[in-house]
Design an enzyme around this catalytic site. Structure first.
Site, PDB file in Angstrom:
ATOM      1  N   GLU B  80     -15.549 -10.617 -86.640  1.00  0.00           N
ATOM      2  CA  GLU B  80     -15.668  -9.389 -85.855  1.00  0.00           C
ATOM      3  C   GLU B  80     -16.230  -9.727 -84.481  1.00  0.00           C
ATOM      4  O   GLU B  80     -16.589  -8.842 -83.718  1.00  0.00           O
ATOM      5  CB  GLU B  80     -16.537  -8.378 -86.583  1.00  0.00           C
ATOM      6  CG  GLU B  80     -17.947  -8.868 -86.877  1.00  0.00           C
ATOM      7  CD  GLU B  80     -18.953  -7.770 -86.674  1.00  0.00           C
ATOM      8  OE1 GLU B  80     -18.945  -6.835 -87.453  1.00  0.00           O
ATOM      9  OE2 GLU B  80     -19.734  -7.871 -85.706  1.00  0.00           O
ATOM     10  N   CYS B 112     -17.228  -7.706 -92.477  1.00  0.00           N
ATOM     11  CA  CYS B 112     -17.699  -8.961 -93.086  1.00  0.00           C
ATOM     12  C   CYS B 112     -16.742  -9.561 -94.109  1.00  0.00           C
ATOM     13  O   CYS B 112     -17.080 -10.543 -94.752  1.00  0.00           O
ATOM     14  CB  CYS B 112     -19.058  -8.751 -93.738  1.00  0.00           C
ATOM     15  SG  CYS B 112     -20.334  -8.248 -92.575  1.00  0.00           S
ATOM     16  N   ARG B 199     -29.612   4.075 -93.544  1.00  0.00           N
ATOM     17  CA  ARG B 199     -30.119   3.551 -94.803  1.00  0.00           C
ATOM     18  C   ARG B 199     -29.419   4.091 -96.052  1.00  0.00           C
ATOM     19  O   ARG B 199     -29.507   3.487 -97.106  1.00  0.00           O
ATOM     20  CB  ARG B 199     -31.613   3.777 -94.899  1.00  0.00           C
ATOM     21  CG  ARG B 199     -31.989   5.248 -95.060  1.00  0.00           C
ATOM     22  CD  ARG B 199     -33.429   5.486 -94.737  1.00  0.00           C
ATOM     23  NE  ARG B 199     -34.311   4.523 -95.392  1.00  0.00           N
ATOM     24  CZ  ARG B 199     -35.631   4.539 -95.242  1.00  0.00           C
ATOM     25  NH1 ARG B 199     -36.188   5.429 -94.461  1.00  0.00           N
ATOM     26  NH2 ARG B 199     -36.395   3.681 -95.863  1.00  0.00           N
ATOM     27  N   THR B 201     -26.212   4.485 -96.586  1.00  0.00           N
ATOM     28  CA  THR B 201     -24.801   4.106 -96.744  1.00  0.00           C
ATOM     29  C   THR B 201     -24.611   3.019 -97.800  1.00  0.00           C
ATOM     30  O   THR B 201     -23.484   2.714 -98.166  1.00  0.00           O
ATOM     31  CB  THR B 201     -24.202   3.598 -95.415  1.00  0.00           C
ATOM     32  OG1 THR B 201     -24.955   2.467 -94.992  1.00  0.00           O
ATOM     33  CG2 THR B 201     -24.221   4.674 -94.353  1.00  0.00           C
ATOM     34  N   HIS B 234     -21.370 -10.582-101.280  1.00  0.00           N
ATOM     35  CA  HIS B 234     -21.659 -10.524 -99.842  1.00  0.00           C
ATOM     36  C   HIS B 234     -23.156 -10.290 -99.636  1.00  0.00           C
ATOM     37  O   HIS B 234     -23.799  -9.569-100.390  1.00  0.00           O
ATOM     38  CB  HIS B 234     -20.832  -9.405 -99.186  1.00  0.00           C
ATOM     39  CG  HIS B 234     -21.234  -9.173 -97.760  1.00  0.00           C
ATOM     40  ND1 HIS B 234     -21.286 -10.202 -96.843  1.00  0.00           N
ATOM     41  CD2 HIS B 234     -21.658  -8.059 -97.107  1.00  0.00           C
ATOM     42  CE1 HIS B 234     -21.696  -9.720 -95.685  1.00  0.00           C
ATOM     43  NE2 HIS B 234     -21.939  -8.428 -95.826  1.00  0.00           N
ATOM     44  N   LYS B 239     -31.710  -8.273-100.315  1.00  0.00           N
ATOM     45  CA  LYS B 239     -31.916  -7.330-101.411  1.00  0.00           C
ATOM     46  C   LYS B 239     -30.615  -6.875-102.092  1.00  0.00           C
ATOM     47  O   LYS B 239     -30.535  -6.794-103.306  1.00  0.00           O
ATOM     48  CB  LYS B 239     -32.669  -6.084-100.895  1.00  0.00           C
ATOM     49  CG  LYS B 239     -34.125  -6.360-100.554  1.00  0.00           C
ATOM     50  CD  LYS B 239     -34.928  -6.606-101.821  1.00  0.00           C
ATOM     51  CE  LYS B 239     -36.294  -7.198-101.586  1.00  0.00           C
ATOM     52  NZ  LYS B 239     -37.311  -6.255-101.215  1.00  0.00           N
ATOM     53  N   ARG B 243     -29.560  -6.807-106.068  1.00  0.00           N
ATOM     54  CA  ARG B 243     -29.447  -5.520-106.772  1.00  0.00           C
ATOM     55  C   ARG B 243     -28.050  -5.334-107.388  1.00  0.00           C
ATOM     56  O   ARG B 243     -27.920  -4.880-108.511  1.00  0.00           O
ATOM     57  CB  ARG B 243     -29.764  -4.370-105.817  1.00  0.00           C
ATOM     58  CG  ARG B 243     -30.143  -3.083-106.563  1.00  0.00           C
ATOM     59  CD  ARG B 243     -30.376  -1.923-105.625  1.00  0.00           C
ATOM     60  NE  ARG B 243     -31.366  -2.222-104.603  1.00  0.00           N
ATOM     61  CZ  ARG B 243     -31.502  -1.517-103.476  1.00  0.00           C
ATOM     62  NH1 ARG B 243     -30.702  -0.504-103.214  1.00  0.00           N
ATOM     63  NH2 ARG B 243     -32.420  -1.841-102.596  1.00  0.00           N
ATOM     64  N   ASN B 266     -27.406 -12.753 -92.066  1.00  0.00           N
ATOM     65  CA  ASN B 266     -26.053 -12.337 -92.424  1.00  0.00           C
ATOM     66  C   ASN B 266     -25.053 -12.903 -91.419  1.00  0.00           C
ATOM     67  O   ASN B 266     -25.003 -12.470 -90.271  1.00  0.00           O
ATOM     68  CB  ASN B 266     -25.973 -10.796 -92.442  1.00  0.00           C
ATOM     69  CG  ASN B 266     -24.579 -10.289 -92.781  1.00  0.00           C
ATOM     70  OD1 ASN B 266     -23.695 -11.058 -93.141  1.00  0.00           O
ATOM     71  ND2 ASN B 266     -24.387  -8.985 -92.663  1.00  0.00           N
ATOM     72  N   SER B 296     -17.452  -3.678 -94.183  1.00  0.00           N
ATOM     73  CA  SER B 296     -17.618  -2.253 -93.891  1.00  0.00           C
ATOM     74  C   SER B 296     -16.305  -1.664 -93.417  1.00  0.00           C
ATOM     75  O   SER B 296     -15.490  -2.346 -92.803  1.00  0.00           O
ATOM     76  CB  SER B 296     -18.688  -2.066 -92.823  1.00  0.00           C
ATOM     77  OG  SER B 296     -19.942  -2.335 -93.384  1.00  0.00           O
TER      78      SER B 296
END
Lengths: 130, 346
Positions: B80, B112, B199, B201, B234, B239, B243, B266, B296
């Site tokens: 990108e 990404c 936050r 999304t 990814h 975190k 998760r 990232n 995204s």
């Protein structure tokens, strides 16, 4: 005629030079004729390994306008393992550079024609252990 | 058998710590570092961009593959942050690899996951015998606006994968994509920095797409998480992949070899592909790997890979973790200079 950077892309992206098969001398940048053998020259194209060592260097503190953001930067004479000595930028901290230091070729940006112009890419060197 | 024949990675040498960025913006660095699971991130040098990162990663892949570069018939570069809005990065890579002129090439963009999209294209072209080898690259010098949450993680790096039929080190058993129109993160034409939905999304974007793609591919192959030796998801921060692994039923041990984000940030299109490379660095014959990217906008590409015995003789040094450890730390002042965030006079 096409701009020089366009014409020389092949030799700047990769260390492609020439060898005289008559006297086994390597040249970079490439030559059409071997200055030693003259008319007996047998020139063939070769790709260098990109490995070499620093013969000598300058740390540039007074940089031209397009290199100011990189100062102090190093321009070194690098002896490739095949023999030719080339002048190139060595990307490392100026306190690290020393004569005899082993280096390897990397692909980097070496200029651009302003923020809207073409970007030039070329070969630079970094310490071999990077 | 179609799969990964070789891979190479490139991570720029400079790093900045999360605490150093937080110091400038009056935030608590320790809290942010723990909250994001990112201790530091990589930064490109002034003479590095997506094209140089793509070339260095691809050169390593070609060197390790020991193949004739003229047998590479396709190059796809996912990013990108392509250096040009119009003019492909893939042609710069093709010239630097000396593949000749008869090759398929294009630049891809899917936030990404553009790198894994490139692997899917190469996989289908090899499978249909259109090409002998294809190179798929995910590389980025991603941007985060100063003071934005993204600034703590948006970093630089890339990975290149050679896909083919001969000398396969990891067979691609299957690939599945889950895609939807989800405006969780975007960058408009001509704008220097991306914007994001914030936050909340995570659930409809990252988690929904990754779990949907992962569950679908496992269902189609009749596999369960415990059948896999490793999983790579990814890594937008430290975190989310942990998760999502837990949500799907994968253990920390399965994802830890490829969890590189705490130390390099990232790397966007390079993110899951560098994680996969770190996993392949230690993988053994017959081990099973699940790879799920996320981009995204939004989509996830899932792959099930089986490592072959070819990997035992495949050159894997220097490994990804060795490259990660070689970082040189800079302060925020040097960081804004390297990222060209300083407004210069005429």
């Amino acid at each position: 005629m096409l701009p020089r950077f366009w014409r020389k892309i092949k030799y700047r992206y990769n260390l492609i030079g020439t060898k005289c098969e008559n006297c086994n001398t390597y040249y970079y940048p490439p030559r059409n004729l071997c200055p030693k053998c003259r008319r007996k020259s047998k020139i063939v194209e070769v790709k260098f390994s990109g490995k070499g060592e620093v013969l000598s260097y300058s740390v540039i503190h007074e940089a031209p306008e397009n290199m100011k953001d990189q100062k102090p930067y190093i321009v070194a004479l690098i002896k490739l393992e095949e023999g030719p000595i080339i002048t190139a930028q060595l990307v490392c901290d100026s306190s690290e550079v020393k004569k005899g230091m082993k280096v390897k070729a990397v692909f980097r940006k070496c200029g651009e024609e302003g923020s809207a112009g073409v970007i030039y890419y070329c070969t630079k060197f970094v310490p071999e252990n990077l | 058998m179609v799969g990964i024949v070789s891979y190479g990675t490139y991570i720029p040498i400079y790093r900045i710590k999360t605490e150093e960025i937080a110091r400038i913006w009056g935030e608590n660095g320790e809290t942010i570092s723990k909250g994001l699971g990112v201790k530091q991130k990589s930064i490109p040098n002034l003479d590095e961009d997506t094209a140089t990162i793509a070339v260095e990663a691809a050169r390593e892949a070609v060197y390790r593959a020991k193949i004739d570069p003229t047998h590479i018939d396709a190059i796809y570069v996912g990013s990108e942050s392509h250096p040009y809005a119009v003019k492909p990065t893939a042609t710069i890579v093709g010239e630097a690899l000396e593949v000749g002129n008869y090759y398929f090439a294009a630049d891809l963009e899917f936030a990404c996951k553009a790198g894994t999209a490139g692997i899917q294209i190469c996989y289908s072209m090899v499978k249909s015998d259109m090409i002998r080898y294809g190179v798929a690259i995910g590389a980025d010098t991603s941007q985060g606006a100063p003071g934005d949450a993204l600034e703590y993680s948006a970093s630089a790096g890339g990975a290149a994968y050679i896909i083919g039929k001969k000398g396969v080190i990891a067979e691609i058993i299957k690939t599945v994509s889950f895609t939807s129109d989800t405006p969780d993160f975007w960058r408009r034409e001509g704008k220097p920095y991306p914007k994001h939905g914030g936050r909340f999304t995570g659930q409809p974007a990252y988690f929904r797409h990754i779990t949907s793609a992962a569950e679908k591919i496992m269902e189609e192959l009749d596999l369960k998480p415990s059948d896999f030796n490793y999983a790579v998801f990814h890594q937008p921060n430290g975190k989310f992949p942990v998760r999502v692994a837990k949500m799907l039923g994968f253990s920390k041990e399965q994802i830890s070899p490829g969890l590189v984000v705490p130390y390099i940030g990232n790397t966007y299109s390079g993110s899951s592909l560098i994680g996969l490379a770190a996993t392949l660095d230690i993988a053994k014959t017959d081990e099973l790997i699940l790879l799920v990217s996320f981009g995204s906008g939004a989509g996830s590409d899932a792959f099930v890979l089986r490592v072959t015995d070819e990997i035992e003789n495949f050159e894997r040094k220097p490994g990804v973790w060795e490259k990660i450890e070689k970082g040189v730390f800079v302060d925020y002042g040097m960081y804004v200079k390297l990222r060209r965030k300083i407004k210069m006079g005429d």
